[in-house]
Design an enzyme around this catalytic site. Sequence first.
Site, short mmCIF file in Angstrom:
data_model
loop_
_atom_site.label_atom_id
_atom_site.label_comp_id
_atom_site.label_asym_id
_atom_site.label_seq_id
_atom_site.Cartn_x
_atom_site.Cartn_y
_atom_site.Cartn_z
N VAL A 62 11.77 -7.12 -5.25
CA VAL A 62 12.75 -7.06 -6.34
C VAL A 62 14.20 -7.17 -5.88
O VAL A 62 15.10 -7.32 -6.70
CB VAL A 62 12.59 -5.77 -7.20
CG1 VAL A 62 11.30 -5.81 -7.99
CG2 VAL A 62 12.69 -4.53 -6.34
N TYR A 154 19.40 7.74 -3.06
CA TYR A 154 18.41 7.80 -4.14
C TYR A 154 19.03 8.48 -5.37
O TYR A 154 19.00 7.93 -6.48
CB TYR A 154 17.18 8.58 -3.67
CG TYR A 154 16.05 8.60 -4.67
CD1 TYR A 154 15.27 7.47 -4.91
CD2 TYR A 154 15.73 9.75 -5.40
CE1 TYR A 154 14.23 7.47 -5.84
CE2 TYR A 154 14.69 9.78 -6.31
CZ TYR A 154 13.94 8.64 -6.53
OH TYR A 154 12.90 8.65 -7.44
N LYS A 158 19.86 6.39 -8.85
CA LYS A 158 19.17 6.75 -10.09
C LYS A 158 20.18 7.19 -11.16
O LYS A 158 19.98 6.93 -12.36
CB LYS A 158 18.14 7.85 -9.83
CG LYS A 158 16.96 7.38 -8.96
CD LYS A 158 16.14 6.29 -9.61
CE LYS A 158 14.87 5.97 -8.86
NZ LYS A 158 14.09 4.90 -9.47
N1 NAP Z 1 6.69 9.92 -7.70
C1 NAP Z 1 7.73 10.66 -8.01
O1 NAP Z 1 7.77 11.87 -7.72
C2 NAP Z 1 8.89 10.06 -8.75
C3 NAP Z 1 9.85 10.93 -9.30
C4 NAP Z 1 10.93 10.39 -10.00
C5 NAP Z 1 11.05 9.03 -10.12
N2 NAP Z 1 10.11 8.21 -9.56
C6 NAP Z 1 10.32 6.78 -9.71
O2 NAP Z 1 9.18 6.19 -10.25
C7 NAP Z 1 9.11 4.81 -9.89
C8 NAP Z 1 7.68 4.50 -9.46
O3 NAP Z 1 7.40 5.27 -8.31
P1 NAP Z 1 5.92 5.85 -8.03
O4 NAP Z 1 5.99 7.30 -8.22
O5 NAP Z 1 4.93 5.06 -8.78
O6 NAP Z 1 5.81 5.61 -6.47
P2 NAP Z 1 4.99 4.52 -5.65
O7 NAP Z 1 3.55 4.68 -5.92
O8 NAP Z 1 5.49 4.65 -4.26
O9 NAP Z 1 5.47 3.14 -6.29
C9 NAP Z 1 6.71 2.56 -6.01
C10 NAP Z 1 6.47 1.08 -5.93
O10 NAP Z 1 7.74 0.40 -5.76
C11 NAP Z 1 7.49 -0.67 -4.88
N3 NAP Z 1 8.69 -1.19 -4.22
C12 NAP Z 1 9.52 -0.54 -3.37
N4 NAP Z 1 10.45 -1.38 -2.92
C13 NAP Z 1 10.20 -2.58 -3.50
C14 NAP Z 1 10.80 -3.85 -3.42
N5 NAP Z 1 11.89 -4.08 -2.66
N6 NAP Z 1 10.27 -4.87 -4.15
C15 NAP Z 1 9.19 -4.66 -4.92
N7 NAP Z 1 8.56 -3.49 -5.02
C16 NAP Z 1 9.08 -2.46 -4.32
C17 NAP Z 1 6.55 -0.11 -3.84
O11 NAP Z 1 5.95 -1.18 -3.18
P3 NAP Z 1 4.96 -0.96 -1.93
O12 NAP Z 1 3.67 -0.56 -2.58
O13 NAP Z 1 4.92 -2.30 -1.28
O14 NAP Z 1 5.58 0.12 -1.11
C18 NAP Z 1 5.61 0.72 -4.70
O15 NAP Z 1 4.48 -0.02 -5.11
C19 NAP Z 1 10.17 4.63 -8.80
O16 NAP Z 1 11.29 4.00 -9.36
C20 NAP Z 1 10.51 6.05 -8.39
O17 NAP Z 1 11.82 6.17 -7.90
C21 NAP Z 1 9.03 8.69 -8.89
#
Ligand code: NAP
Length: 248
Positions: A62, A154, A158
């Site tokens: 992205v 981060y 955000k």
């Molecule tokens: N989990 C939490 O506690 C939490 C809390 C607050 C907010 N969030 C937000 O929720 C969203 C989803 O996170 P999640 O919890 O589902 O975590 P996740 O399972 O780690 O998913 C994040 C995804 O983003 C992808 N990504 C990272 N850099 C990228 C890039 N340059 N291009 C394309 N894809 C990229 C990762 O790809 P790879 O699979 O290749 O690494 C991963 O599949 C994120 O924006 C995160 O900041 C999560």
Amino acid sequence: MNAPLPLIDATDRVAFVTGAAGGIGGACVAQLLAAGASVVATGRREVEIADHPKLLKLSLQVTDEAQVQAAIAMTKDRFGAIDYVIHMAGMVGKGRLDQMDLKDWHTVVDTNLTSAFLLLKHAYPLLRKPGGAVVLCGSSNGTNGGSYLSGAAYASSKAALNNLTRYCAKEWAPDGIRVNMISPGPVDTPMLDRLSSEQHTALKAGLPLGRYATADECAAATLFLCSSHAASMTGTNTNISSGLVLDR
Ligand SMILES: NC(=O)c1ccc[n+]([C@@H]2O[C@H](COP(=O)([O-])OP(=O)(O)OC[C@H]3O[C@@H](n4cnc5c(N)ncnc54)[C@H](OP(=O)(O)O)[C@@H]3O)[C@@H](O)[C@H]2O)c1
């Protein structure tokens, strides 16, 4: 896992999802397909979701403008328009600010914030007007300041996404496009795998509800924001933090 219950009827809708190989993005794809949508599921690594006649899986980094443009062009070729842009790709940083390299700062800001600019810029011509909906993904860190567990870049990126949401909500309201954000607290996805069991215990102890949100709960809130149930909602930030963020 049981098949997800459809929250909305998204038949004839086209959704473009980033971070689809991840926890929340993957749950969004599953719920969108269950709701009848056609889905473009994009991931940096391979999206391991079973093939489906309405599913187009694309590789997408992205932060790369040419790749974003190419993915949007392939979406246009296959589906003609986009109804929902759902941007779930994101990454955490770590450590104290005084020990952070500039390169690491840029990587996190580019992944979380600049990516949203690129996606919105290039998706806009294809977004349905009126009727389009965008959901960006913030974090409780964007409101409460975050901590060394995820780092300054981060928390800052955000927080900036919140204002990008509000900016686009105003700019695109005359087109009939709504722009909203979800802001989860800790969610039970691979993003939390980096934490030790002591850190998990401390994190959960700080949550009034005493539990992490699930990816499915975040996806359900996202689909709600896309749906006609949320037709009067734009520029909003949905707090899914188990009570972590209450006073703003
Ligand atoms: N989990 C939490 O506690 C939490 C809390 C607050 C907010 N969030 C937000 O929720 C969203 C989803 O996170 P999640 O919890 O589902 O975590 P996740 O399972 O780690 O998913 C994040 C995804 O983003 C992808 N990504 C990272 N850099 C990228 C890039 N340059 N291009 C394309 N894809 C990229 C990762 O790809 P790879 O699979 O290749 O690494 C991963 O599949 C994120 O924006 C995160 O900041 C999560």
